[in-house]
Design a protein around this motif. Sequence first.
Motif, PDB file in Angstrom:
ATOM      1  N   LYS A 113       0.832  -1.204   0.000  1.00 21.06           N
ATOM      2  CA  LYS A 113       0.000   0.000   0.000  1.00 21.06           C
ATOM      3  C   LYS A 113       0.869   1.258   0.000  1.00 21.06           C
ATOM      4  O   LYS A 113       0.518   2.272  -0.614  1.00 21.06           O
ATOM      5  CB  LYS A 113      -0.933  -0.009   1.220  1.00 21.06           C
ATOM      6  N   GLU A 158       2.074   1.999  -3.726  1.00 22.68           N
ATOM      7  CA  GLU A 158       1.077   1.977  -4.807  1.00 22.68           C
ATOM      8  C   GLU A 158       1.424   2.987  -5.902  1.00 22.68           C
ATOM      9  O   GLU A 158       1.325   2.695  -7.094  1.00 22.68           O
ATOM     10  CB  GLU A 158      -0.314   2.277  -4.249  1.00 22.68           C
ATOM     11  N   CYS A 187       2.245   2.109  -9.879  1.00 21.78           N
ATOM     12  CA  CYS A 187       1.489   2.660 -11.003  1.00 21.78           C
ATOM     13  C   CYS A 187       2.416   3.316 -12.022  1.00 21.78           C
ATOM     14  O   CYS A 187       2.239   3.179 -13.229  1.00 21.78           O
ATOM     15  CB  CYS A 187       0.454   3.659 -10.505  1.00 21.78           C
ATOM     16  N   ILE A 227      -2.102  -2.821 -13.724  1.00 22.11           N
ATOM     17  CA  ILE A 227      -2.445  -2.870 -12.300  1.00 22.11           C
ATOM     18  C   ILE A 227      -3.645  -3.787 -12.071  1.00 22.11           C
ATOM     19  O   ILE A 227      -3.657  -4.609 -11.149  1.00 22.11           O
ATOM     20  CB  ILE A 227      -2.738  -1.453 -11.754  1.00 22.11           C
ATOM     21  N   SER A 260      -7.157  -7.233  -4.151  1.00 17.82           N
ATOM     22  CA  SER A 260      -8.059  -6.333  -4.879  1.00 17.82           C
ATOM     23  C   SER A 260      -9.064  -5.662  -3.960  1.00 17.82           C
ATOM     24  O   SER A 260      -9.700  -4.679  -4.336  1.00 17.82           O
ATOM     25  CB  SER A 260      -8.793  -7.102  -5.979  1.00 17.82           C
ATOM     26  N   PHE A 272      -5.064  -0.238  -4.242  1.00 14.70           N
ATOM     27  CA  PHE A 272      -5.460   0.566  -5.415  1.00 14.70           C
ATOM     28  C   PHE A 272      -6.962   0.868  -5.409  1.00 14.70           C
ATOM     29  O   PHE A 272      -7.649   0.726  -6.414  1.00 14.70           O
ATOM     30  CB  PHE A 272      -5.065  -0.148  -6.710  1.00 14.70           C
ATOM     31  N   PRO A 324      -7.324   1.802 -11.743  1.00 16.99           N
ATOM     32  CA  PRO A 324      -5.869   1.756 -11.952  1.00 16.99           C
ATOM     33  C   PRO A 324      -5.393   2.728 -13.016  1.00 16.99           C
ATOM     34  O   PRO A 324      -4.328   3.321 -12.896  1.00 16.99           O
ATOM     35  CB  PRO A 324      -5.640   0.298 -12.371  1.00 16.99           C
ATOM     36  N   LEU A 361      -5.317   6.127 -11.433  1.00 19.23           N
ATOM     37  CA  LEU A 361      -4.182   6.178 -10.526  1.00 19.23           C
ATOM     38  C   LEU A 361      -2.893   6.365 -11.310  1.00 19.23           C
ATOM     39  O   LEU A 361      -2.052   7.172 -10.961  1.00 19.23           O
ATOM     40  CB  LEU A 361      -4.102   4.865  -9.716  1.00 19.23           C
ATOM     41  N   SER A 362      -2.754   5.606 -12.390  1.00 14.89           N
ATOM     42  CA  SER A 362      -1.543   5.697 -13.198  1.00 14.89           C
ATOM     43  C   SER A 362      -1.384   7.089 -13.775  1.00 14.89           C
ATOM     44  O   SER A 362      -0.291   7.647 -13.785  1.00 14.89           O
ATOM     45  CB  SER A 362      -1.594   4.658 -14.336  1.00 14.89           C
ATOM     46  N   TYR A 417      -0.371   9.523 -10.909  1.00 13.32           N
ATOM     47  CA  TYR A 417       0.993   9.357 -10.442  1.00 13.32           C
ATOM     48  C   TYR A 417       1.996   9.701 -11.523  1.00 13.32           C
ATOM     49  O   TYR A 417       3.055  10.253 -11.244  1.00 13.32           O
ATOM     50  CB  TYR A 417       1.217   7.915  -9.964  1.00 13.32           C
TER      51      TYR A 417
END
Length: 350
Positions: free
Chosen positions: A281, A284, A288, A313, A330, A334, A339, A342-343, A346
Amino acid sequence: MTKENFEAILDKSCEQLTHEARTAQFKSSPQFENRVRETLDALTRDDKSFRIDFAPHPQAFPDIAMGEFGVEVKFTLNDTWRSVANSVLETQRIETVKHIYIIFGKMGGLPEVRWGHYEQSVIHVRTSHVPRFEIELPTEKATVRQSLFEEMGIQYDDFRKFQMQEKMKYIRAYARKIHPDGRLWWIEEKESDEHTMPIQARLYTNLTMEEKTRLRAEAALLCPKIVDSGRSRNKYDDMVLYLLTYHGVLCHQARDLFSAGSVANPKNDDDGGIYVERALKMIEAEMCKAAMRMDDALFVEYWGESVLPEKRIARWLEKADEYAKGWKPSGSLFLGESPKELSDDYSSGD
């Protein structure tokens, strides 16, 4: 057909593919490779000696065979002309091919597609599960750099015909040449040819915190088995080998990367929980970033499949759920955004 005629076809193919890449970028290696096949097929349709196989063996080398000519296709979403290439073993080599070329699709920066001579483009050899070549096309088309085979003092066509034991003699000599003062972990000849160690190694404990975090994220992404039960004796093997063979980093206390209190519970808050879950965590964001930048060839090698960057992810979570015991990745990692979101978030922080 002469080499000059075939290279003219490669010029036309790359020109067309570059136009397509700049109009609507290619998103994945399989998509790009298939489009290369279609383009070459269209450009050589009048030549009855060419019959392109649209469903070749997945490990065939090169990717596209056209009589005595062959094309190995490379693809990256990054702004680089360098990529992991085929195994030194070449167990699925198509022997009818005499002249091999590279067609490289680079989607990062200004998208572009170029071709190069395979032998001249191989510039390094590194180890993974088996030794693999690295290829790089010059930044400028007119630039010519020394190839790996020139460094080793042998023609590629001679090298490829050797048994693996003989190939390793050349690779060892090359390693000594480029790292005369380095510690070589596979310098002594061994009977087994299945796996070798890296050319030079660094201790994980000596890395900066930034590099430790980045490498932990890459290793965790490629090796979802790390979430397996603590009783699993080999769950860290792939991760350790990845760090060693792709980054030359030796981690002699692999469990500490995800189960040590200093990693999973740096605040020492005594909240308990599953340490590997807490450790993951905390990285994360880096995972990503890794999902969006890492070479597709790595996922093919470690996962056995090609996965679009924005879906890596989600696919990792599916794999991790199969390994985890007593918890569901899961259900706790995330969360909040997809995902892909998030990607994007980030990545924008780079």
